[in-house]
Scaffold this active site. Structure first.
Site, mmCIF file in Angstrom:
data_model
loop_
_atom_site.group_PDB
_atom_site.id
_atom_site.type_symbol
_atom_site.label_atom_id
_atom_site.label_comp_id
_atom_site.label_asym_id
_atom_site.label_seq_id
_atom_site.Cartn_x
_atom_site.Cartn_y
_atom_site.Cartn_z
ATOM 1 N N GLY A 38 0.813 -1.209 0.000
ATOM 2 C CA GLY A 38 0.000 0.000 0.000
ATOM 3 C C GLY A 38 0.844 1.255 0.000
ATOM 4 O O GLY A 38 0.495 2.261 0.632
ATOM 5 N N LEU B 170 -0.529 6.279 4.715
ATOM 6 C CA LEU B 170 0.582 5.943 5.602
ATOM 7 C C LEU B 170 1.720 5.273 4.853
ATOM 8 O O LEU B 170 2.897 5.514 5.121
ATOM 9 C CB LEU B 170 0.092 5.041 6.735
ATOM 10 N N TYR C 88 -13.890 -5.253 10.360
ATOM 11 C CA TYR C 88 -12.634 -4.502 10.390
ATOM 12 C C TYR C 88 -11.892 -4.755 11.696
ATOM 13 O O TYR C 88 -10.676 -5.027 11.694
ATOM 14 C CB TYR C 88 -12.909 -3.006 10.222
#
Length: 332
Positions: free
Chosen positions: A21, A26, A198
């Site tokens: 990612g 981040l 989540y």
């Protein structure tokens, strides 16, 4: 408060860092910080186009960078893509000094990965489990990072294997506290709650990170790898906006924008716990989090995740399930 910043990271010349990612949020900020210290960063991205654009932005903003950027496709929702990425990395690199399991999705409507897993569990945990197992020989072959920054130890970790170990850093979230491991319905086939899913995936991240360290410590030979977990606090990134957009409610997006502006810290600050876990002097099995109120913002420090994340039976059950589900296991 540690007051630690990315400026305190050691030089990383000659080191190889993999960040999942890496094209946004981040992961983007962590990539920027690693490469500024001289590392070669392998940007593991679902979209090569977005990864290439992100790499160009980092180069342009810095007016040139000390390290190198290598953009490669890695879709964590596809075990075949994970395997292809790991095979390519093994062909082209002799070692990996840091693996940052950073990418993730948050509170989306129920859907499944190409391999049939509920997407949040599949991407946030299972994809990273498979990636870590496949890259582990490269991690074990690395010289690792010479510890930089403050000397802190975790509250629950096993003994440190030694200075300069390679790192596996797994990004969790404070939302792990609402996660529950229901092994009778891990993939939410009977009922689905997007925030519960989540939380479960983020709890799974911690169970995995700590169990990996326990397995490393249980080996007869010195492996030279530390597994460390972290969470960013409330970092205002596009992750929240994607969650709001997925809800299909315009009001949700407006509320999220206000929450990000009022409560959130910027992505560069949110990336500090990951950078600290990757380069500072922390034990394997440590949990790095912000040191401010409710651990939502602030400087990185070593803290403690909730009791459920240290459950040995759940950790072993999750590991066994993950190995069977992904067809990948770690031989130490």
């Amino acid at each position: 408060m540690t007051g630690w910043t990315a400026d305190e990271m050691p030089r990383l010349d000659g080191k190889t860092v993999v960040v999942t990612g890496a094209n946004s949020g981040l992961g983007f900020e962590a990539t920027r910080a690693f490469v500024a210290k001289g590392a070669t960063v392998v940007m593991a991205c679902r979209s090569v186009e977005r990864g290439t654009n992100a790499a160009a932005e980092i180069r342009a903003d810095a007016g040139g960078v000390d390290g190198a950027l290598d953009v490669r496709e890695c879709d964590l929702a596809s075990l075949d893509s994970v395997a292809s990425f790991a095979e390519g990395a093994t062909d082209d690199y002799d070692a990996v000094d840091v693996l940052c399991n950073n990418a993730g999705v948050m509170a989306i409507p129920r859907r499944e990965t190409v391999d049939g897993f509920e997407t949040q569990l599949g991407v946030n945990h299972l994809g990273h489990f498979a990636l870590t197992c496949r890259l582990f020989p490269l991690l074990a072959a690395a010289d690792g990072i010479e510890d930089g920054g403050a000397d802190e130890v975790g509250s629950e970790p096993a003994e440190r294997s030694g200075s300069g170990d390679a790192r596996v850093v797994t990004q969790s979230s404070g939302a792990h506290e609402r996660g529950e491991m229901d092994f009778s319905d891990l993939n939410w086939e009977e009922s689905y709650d997007k925030w519960g899913a989540y939380g479960r995936s983020k709890l799974a991240n911690l169970l995995f990170a700590y169990e990996l360290q326990r397995r490393i410590d249980a080996t007869d030979d010195a492996v030279g790898v530390r597994s460390v977990a972290c969470h960013p606090g409330y970092a205002a990134t596009n992750l929240q906006m994607r969650t709001a957009e997925e809800s299909g409610t315009p009001l949700a997006a407006a509320v999220m924008r206000v929450a990000n502006s009022v409560f959130g810290q910027d992505a560069a600050t949110g990336a500090l716990p990951l950078l600290y876990a990757a380069t500072a002097d922390v034990n394997g099995g440590a949990y790095v989090e912000p040191d401010g109120v409710l651990n939502m913002r602030g400087s990185p420090t070593v803290g403690r995740s909730n009791d459920a994340s240290y459950d040995l039976d759940d950790a072993r059950r999750l590991w066994d399930y993950s190995a069977e589900a992904t067809g990948v296991d770690l031989s130490l």
